[in-house]
Structure formats: C-alpha cells, structure tokens
Design a protein around this motif. Structure first.
Motif, PDB file in Angstrom:
ATOM      1  N   VAL A   7       0.845  -1.203   0.000  1.00  0.00           N
ATOM      2  CA  VAL A   7       0.000   0.000   0.000  1.00  0.00           C
ATOM      3  C   VAL A   7       0.879   1.252   0.000  1.00  0.00           C
ATOM      4  N   LYS A   8       1.955   1.184   0.785  1.00  0.00           N
ATOM      5  CA  LYS A   8       2.845   2.348   0.856  1.00  0.00           C
ATOM      6  C   LYS A   8       3.533   2.603  -0.482  1.00  0.00           C
ATOM      7  N   ILE A   9       3.975   1.548  -1.129  1.00  0.00           N
ATOM      8  CA  ILE A   9       4.617   1.708  -2.442  1.00  0.00           C
ATOM      9  C   ILE A   9       3.657   2.401  -3.397  1.00  0.00           C
ATOM     10  N   ARG A  10       2.417   1.910  -3.419  1.00  0.00           N
ATOM     11  CA  ARG A  10       1.412   2.477  -4.308  1.00  0.00           C
ATOM     12  C   ARG A  10       1.196   3.965  -4.005  1.00  0.00           C
ATOM     13  N   ARG A  11       1.011   4.266  -2.730  1.00  0.00           N
ATOM     14  CA  ARG A  11       0.780   5.663  -2.342  1.00  0.00           C
ATOM     15  C   ARG A  11       1.935   6.552  -2.757  1.00  0.00           C
ATOM     16  N   MET A  12       3.152   6.063  -2.494  1.00  0.00           N
ATOM     17  CA  MET A  12       4.331   6.877  -2.793  1.00  0.00           C
ATOM     18  C   MET A  12       4.501   7.073  -4.282  1.00  0.00           C
ATOM     19  N   GLY A  16       4.296  10.567  -6.826  1.00  0.00           N
ATOM     20  CA  GLY A  16       5.376  10.934  -7.732  1.00  0.00           C
ATOM     21  C   GLY A  16       6.779  10.578  -7.245  1.00  0.00           C
ATOM     22  N   ASN A  17       6.892   9.717  -6.233  1.00  0.00           N
ATOM     23  CA  ASN A  17       8.206   9.320  -5.742  1.00  0.00           C
ATOM     24  C   ASN A  17       8.867   8.297  -6.658  1.00  0.00           C
ATOM     25  N   GLY A  18      10.188   8.371  -6.744  1.00  0.00           N
ATOM     26  CA  GLY A  18      10.942   7.420  -7.558  1.00  0.00           C
ATOM     27  C   GLY A  18      11.155   6.106  -6.838  1.00  0.00           C
ATOM     28  N   TYR A  19      11.560   5.077  -7.601  1.00  0.00           N
ATOM     29  CA  TYR A  19      11.767   3.737  -7.028  1.00  0.00           C
ATOM     30  C   TYR A  19      12.832   3.753  -5.938  1.00  0.00           C
ATOM     31  N   VAL A  45       6.050   8.171 -14.920  1.00  0.00           N
ATOM     32  CA  VAL A  45       6.174   9.312 -14.010  1.00  0.00           C
ATOM     33  C   VAL A  45       4.914   9.436 -13.163  1.00  0.00           C
ATOM     34  N   GLY A  46       5.061  10.082 -12.008  1.00  0.00           N
ATOM     35  CA  GLY A  46       3.979  10.198 -11.044  1.00  0.00           C
ATOM     36  C   GLY A  46       2.616  10.566 -11.605  1.00  0.00           C
ATOM     37  N   PRO A  47       2.511  11.665 -12.343  1.00  0.00           N
ATOM     38  CA  PRO A  47       1.182  12.072 -12.837  1.00  0.00           C
ATOM     39  C   PRO A  47       0.529  11.019 -13.726  1.00  0.00           C
TER      40      PRO A  47
END
Ligand code: ZN
Length: 99
Positions: A7-12, A16-19, A45-47
């Motif tokens: 869930v955190k990975i998805r949210r981040m 727009g956070n990078g890997y 990319v994030g958007p």
C-alpha cells in the motif's frame, strides 16, 4: 513484502516518488519495488501513474485503497474497495480520522 508495504509503495508512486526513494524509505530491495510496480501498473512518471490509477478506480478495476484487483459478481453493485478494512482505512485517511 507485507500488505502494508504494498500500500505504501502504491501511495508513494502516486505521489510521484521514484523507485530509489521508495526502496530506501521502506528498506526494501530496489528490484522488489521495481517489479512490484511493473506488475501493478505503477510504472512511469507520477502524474501518469496517478491518472492510470484514477481510471482503474473509476472503472471499478481496482480497490481505491490498496489497488488490489476487484472481483465483481454479476448482478451485484460494483465495489469500490476490496474489503471493509480497506474502506475504513481509506476514509480514516481521507477524513483526517474523523467519523
Ligand atoms: Zn483493498
């Protein structure tokens, strides 16, 4: 990887956070983060990720909270969340904890 980490990975990613940033924040191997994102349509990319996610949520393809694929039963109302737990978690987050 735990459900919480997913869930955190998805949210981040949606923020727009990078890997690399996600991997170091959650203390996970970079390759794990990357392959999870690949499998779950969180690449780019994030958007773009956010837009794809929105479309999937609107179509009722994925859970609004955790992004899990939803199974729909014919003749029943379309679900937005995969479980009660996700529904509560989502509204807790989006209502600032108020009920
Ligand atoms: Zn869910």
């Amino acid at each position: 990887m735990t459900e919480e980490q997913k869930v955190k990975i998805r949210r981040m990613r949606l923020d727009g956070n990078g890997y690399k940033h996600i991997a170091s924040t959650l203390i996970l191997p970079l390759s794990t983060v990357k392959s999870y994102c690949k499998r779950n349509g969180l690449v780019g990319v994030g958007p773009v990720v956010a837009m794809n996610n929105d479309v999937s949520v609107q179509l009722g393809l994925i859970c609004r909270n955790c992004g899990k694929r939803l199974k729909h039963t014919a003749g029943k109302k379309r679900k937005v969340f995969c479980s009660d737990k996700c529904r509560k978690q989502y509204w807790n987050l989006h209502d600032g904890g108020k009920v």
